[in-house]
Design a protein around this motif. Structure first.
Motif, PDB file in Angstrom:
ATOM      1  N   ILE A  39      48.488  44.764  35.892  1.00  0.00           N
ATOM      2  CA  ILE A  39      48.511  46.181  36.283  1.00  0.00           C
ATOM      3  C   ILE A  39      47.574  46.450  37.461  1.00  0.00           C
ATOM      4  N   TYR A  40      46.370  45.875  37.429  1.00  0.00           N
ATOM      5  CA  TYR A  40      45.424  46.090  38.524  1.00  0.00           C
ATOM      6  C   TYR A  40      45.901  45.426  39.817  1.00  0.00           C
ATOM      7  N   SER A  41      46.438  44.207  39.701  1.00  0.00           N
ATOM      8  CA  SER A  41      46.925  43.520  40.903  1.00  0.00           C
ATOM      9  C   SER A  41      48.156  44.229  41.458  1.00  0.00           C
ATOM     10  N   TYR A  42      48.989  44.787  40.568  1.00  0.00           N
ATOM     11  CA  TYR A  42      50.137  45.584  41.019  1.00  0.00           C
ATOM     12  C   TYR A  42      49.670  46.750  41.895  1.00  0.00           C
ATOM     13  N   ALA A  43      48.649  47.458  41.438  1.00  0.00           N
ATOM     14  CA  ALA A  43      48.128  48.604  42.198  1.00  0.00           C
ATOM     15  C   ALA A  43      47.554  48.153  43.538  1.00  0.00           C
ATOM     16  N   ALA A  44      46.830  47.033  43.523  1.00  0.00           N
ATOM     17  CA  ALA A  44      46.237  46.518  44.764  1.00  0.00           C
ATOM     18  C   ALA A  44      47.321  46.015  45.716  1.00  0.00           C
ATOM     19  N   PHE A  45      48.332  45.323  45.168  1.00  0.00           N
ATOM     20  CA  PHE A  45      49.447  44.851  45.998  1.00  0.00           C
ATOM     21  C   PHE A  45      50.144  46.023  46.676  1.00  0.00           C
ATOM     22  N   LEU A  82      47.290  37.401  48.309  1.00  0.00           N
ATOM     23  CA  LEU A  82      46.120  36.633  47.871  1.00  0.00           C
ATOM     24  C   LEU A  82      44.882  37.507  47.725  1.00  0.00           C
ATOM     25  N   TYR A  83      44.733  38.451  48.632  1.00  0.00           N
ATOM     26  CA  TYR A  83      43.562  39.345  48.649  1.00  0.00           C
ATOM     27  C   TYR A  83      43.356  40.049  47.303  1.00  0.00           C
ATOM     28  N   PRO A  84      44.375  40.706  46.731  1.00  0.00           N
ATOM     29  CA  PRO A  84      44.180  41.336  45.418  1.00  0.00           C
ATOM     30  C   PRO A  84      44.047  40.321  44.285  1.00  0.00           C
ATOM     31  N   ILE A  85      44.795  39.204  44.359  1.00  0.00           N
ATOM     32  CA  ILE A  85      44.732  38.203  43.294  1.00  0.00           C
ATOM     33  C   ILE A  85      43.312  37.703  43.115  1.00  0.00           C
ATOM     34  N   ILE A  86      42.625  37.418  44.228  1.00  0.00           N
ATOM     35  CA  ILE A  86      41.259  36.887  44.156  1.00  0.00           C
ATOM     36  C   ILE A  86      40.300  37.924  43.581  1.00  0.00           C
ATOM     37  N   PHE A  87      40.301  39.137  44.145  1.00  0.00           N
ATOM     38  CA  PHE A  87      39.360  40.171  43.696  1.00  0.00           C
ATOM     39  C   PHE A  87      39.629  40.597  42.254  1.00  0.00           C
ATOM     40  N   VAL A  88      40.898  40.848  41.927  1.00  0.00           N
ATOM     41  CA  VAL A  88      41.237  41.286  40.571  1.00  0.00           C
ATOM     42  C   VAL A  88      41.087  40.134  39.580  1.00  0.00           C
ATOM     43  N   ILE A 106      36.352  49.600  45.805  1.00  0.00           N
ATOM     44  CA  ILE A 106      36.173  49.845  47.244  1.00  0.00           C
ATOM     45  C   ILE A 106      37.095  48.954  48.069  1.00  0.00           C
ATOM     46  N   THR A 107      37.141  47.658  47.723  1.00  0.00           N
ATOM     47  CA  THR A 107      37.889  46.698  48.546  1.00  0.00           C
ATOM     48  C   THR A 107      39.396  46.782  48.354  1.00  0.00           C
ATOM     49  N   ILE A 148      41.110  49.579  46.978  1.00  0.00           N
ATOM     50  CA  ILE A 148      41.678  50.936  47.025  1.00  0.00           C
ATOM     51  C   ILE A 148      41.211  51.692  48.265  1.00  0.00           C
ATOM     52  N   PHE A 149      39.905  51.877  48.403  1.00  0.00           N
ATOM     53  CA  PHE A 149      39.397  52.752  49.458  1.00  0.00           C
ATOM     54  C   PHE A 149      39.525  52.147  50.859  1.00  0.00           C
ATOM     55  N   ILE A 150      39.304  50.846  51.005  1.00  0.00           N
ATOM     56  CA  ILE A 150      39.452  50.227  52.330  1.00  0.00           C
ATOM     57  C   ILE A 150      40.912  50.250  52.794  1.00  0.00           C
ATOM     58  N   PRO A 151      41.884  49.814  51.953  1.00  0.00           N
ATOM     59  CA  PRO A 151      43.285  49.933  52.393  1.00  0.00           C
ATOM     60  C   PRO A 151      43.714  51.369  52.668  1.00  0.00           C
TER      61      PRO A 151
END
Length: 294
Positions: A88-94, A134-140, A187-188, A190-193
């Motif tokens: 769910i979190y990676s979906y939102a970041a993607f 990859l960016y969301p996968i790593i952070f999440v 921040i990384t 949600i807010f940055i994108p």
């Protein structure tokens, strides 16, 4: 309590018989999400004239919608809960990273139309899409690993799905690291994108205001659907963050369920409809595909 236990989603428990209505409605929306988004992906894959950056990014958004609409279970193990939380979190970041690429694509197309094909090449677009995933996968993923190491002292979540922050609050040990890293992830991812997307569209508006009426009309015609989808998802994100961080347990149960489901169900349901209605090329191919399947 051992981490091999099961979690219970208390919002479902407190709904009584109404939960069956929510389940039925959710299942209908889920089927619609799968149908519409798979249809968009198939149309873009099958039609060579749609093999363009803007449409490829649309298909990525549809794929992410199918990925994000994970099933809900009234009883789920700790390990499965961590996985569902990651999905769910990676979906939102993607969603936000793909919308960021869409904004960048429109900015290049509008600000440098003569150099667009030289800038947004197939190789460069592929590179951007890989980074966007990859960016969301790593952070999440790191956030999930930090949560998995915790010892949990409860099994009741006041949510309708596995929410990382709610799991962390059930911990018996110090969660300072989780809280700090959770802020970094917010921040990384949600807010940055979002900041980049807003900045890009402001630049596009400025360019359009300095251009001819015909150019402005064409530019807005391709950008407005993206803006509608961005607004829809941003409202969903804002409602979910507000509910989780500040108002959890304060709102009526039915309203809490609706807000939680809206975050996961409504954007994936609305996205293909917006694209299907606003892009004639996609609309025509969808009609052709549906007629051919009969």
């Amino acid at each position: 309590m051992e981490n091999g236990t099961y979690f219970y989603f208390m919002l479902f428990e407190n709904l009584g018989c109404i939960r069956y209505a929510f389940f039925t409605l959710g299942f209908i929306f889920y089927c619609a999400v799968i149908y519409f988004n798979v249809l968009i992906v198939l149309v873009i894959i099958m039609e060579k004239t749609l093999h363009k950056p803007m449409y490829i990014l649309m298909s990525c958004l549809s794929i992410n919608s199918v990925y994000g609409t994970a099933g809900f279970f009234p009883r789920i193990s700790f390990e499965a809960c961590i996985i569902q939380s990651f999905v769910i979190y990676s979906y939102a970041a993607f969603e936000l990273t793909i919308l960021m690429l869409m904004a960048f694509d429109r900015f290049v197309a509008i600000s440098k139309p003569l150099h667009y094909n030289n800038i947004i090449t197939t190789r460069f677009l592929t590179f951007l899409i890989v980074i966007a995933w990859l960016y969301p996968i790593i952070f999440v993923g790191i956030s999930g690993l930090l949560t998995a190491r915790l010892t949990i002292c409860g099994n009741k979540l006041l949510k309708v799905y596995c929410h990382n922050y709610e799991i962390v609050k059930l911990s018996c040990v110090n969660i300072t690291i989780n809280n700090i890293y959770g802020l970094i992830v917010t921040i990384t991812t949600i807010f940055i994108p979002l900041s980049f997307i807003l900045y890009t569209y402001v630049r596009i508006i400025i360019i359009c205001q300095r251009s001819t009426r015909e150019f402005r009309s064409k530019a807005y015609k391709t950008c407005i659907p993206h803006m509608v989808i961005l607004l829809n998802f941003s409202v969903a994100i804002f409602c979910e963050l507000t509910l989780s961080r500040f108002m959890n347990g304060e709102l009526p149960i039915a309203l809490s369920v609706i807000i939680s489901l809206e975050f996961i169900v409504i954007p994936p349901f609305v996205n293909p409809i917006v694209y299907g209605l606003n892009f004639p090329d996609i609309r025509k191919k969808i009609r052709h595909l549906i007629k051919a399947s009969k």
